[in-house]
Write a protein that holds these residues in place. Structure first.
Motif, PDB file in Angstrom:
ATOM      1  N   GLN A 164     111.070  40.750   1.537  1.00 30.80           N
ATOM      2  CA  GLN A 164     112.025  40.377   0.490  1.00 30.80           C
ATOM      3  C   GLN A 164     113.141  39.498   1.074  1.00 30.80           C
ATOM      4  O   GLN A 164     113.453  38.431   0.532  1.00 30.80           O
ATOM      5  N   TYR A 165     113.739  39.928   2.167  1.00 35.94           N
ATOM      6  CA  TYR A 165     114.837  39.165   2.764  1.00 35.94           C
ATOM      7  C   TYR A 165     114.372  37.813   3.298  1.00 35.94           C
ATOM      8  O   TYR A 165     115.050  36.793   3.120  1.00 35.94           O
ATOM      9  N   LEU A 166     113.221  37.793   3.945  1.00 40.15           N
ATOM     10  CA  LEU A 166     112.721  36.525   4.483  1.00 40.15           C
ATOM     11  C   LEU A 166     112.336  35.565   3.368  1.00 40.15           C
ATOM     12  O   LEU A 166     112.532  34.351   3.492  1.00 40.15           O
ATOM     13  N   THR A 167     111.847  36.088   2.260  1.00 42.87           N
ATOM     14  CA  THR A 167     111.540  35.249   1.104  1.00 42.87           C
ATOM     15  C   THR A 167     112.825  34.641   0.557  1.00 42.87           C
ATOM     16  O   THR A 167     112.860  33.455   0.193  1.00 42.87           O
ATOM     17  N   GLN A 168     113.893  35.440   0.497  1.00 42.19           N
ATOM     18  CA  GLN A 168     115.183  34.924   0.043  1.00 42.19           C
ATOM     19  C   GLN A 168     115.699  33.847   1.004  1.00 42.19           C
ATOM     20  O   GLN A 168     116.241  32.828   0.561  1.00 42.19           O
ATOM     21  N   ALA A 169     115.534  34.055   2.305  1.00 39.21           N
ATOM     22  CA  ALA A 169     115.970  33.061   3.290  1.00 39.21           C
ATOM     23  C   ALA A 169     115.207  31.752   3.100  1.00 39.21           C
ATOM     24  O   ALA A 169     115.796  30.668   3.101  1.00 39.21           O
ATOM     25  N   LEU A 170     113.892  31.862   2.900  1.00 40.43           N
ATOM     26  CA  LEU A 170     113.071  30.665   2.723  1.00 40.43           C
ATOM     27  C   LEU A 170     113.375  29.954   1.402  1.00 40.43           C
ATOM     28  O   LEU A 170     113.192  28.746   1.295  1.00 40.43           O
TER      29      LEU A 170
END
Length: 72
Positions: free
Chosen positions: A23-29
């Motif tokens: 979830q967090y890495l998707t938000q970062a991307l």
């Protein structure tokens, strides 16, 4: 925002909370696509057993790397 989401994603990975890491890495991307983000998220997808998404992220990371090498 990118650095915050990336850091939270890495922390979640370190804690073994792979759904939250994804979830967090998707938000970062979503803030800005970056090679290391795709590489990290591909590892998360593999831990979650989603090889299709892992392969897609690895391909995206390789594509970004190739573009950087070609200077475009």
């Amino acid at each position: 925002k990118l650095a915050v989401y990336d850091s939270l994603g890495q922390l979640a990975m370190d804690q073994g909370d792979y759904p939250r890491a994804a979830q967090y890495l998707t938000q970062a991307l979503a803030v800005k696509p970056y090679e290391d983000g795709y590489k990290l998220r591909s590892q998360v997808w593999r831990k979650l057993g989603d090889t299709k998404k892992a392969d897609q992220d690895e391909a995206a990371a390789q594509e970004m790397e190739q573009r950087q090498l070609l200077g475009s």
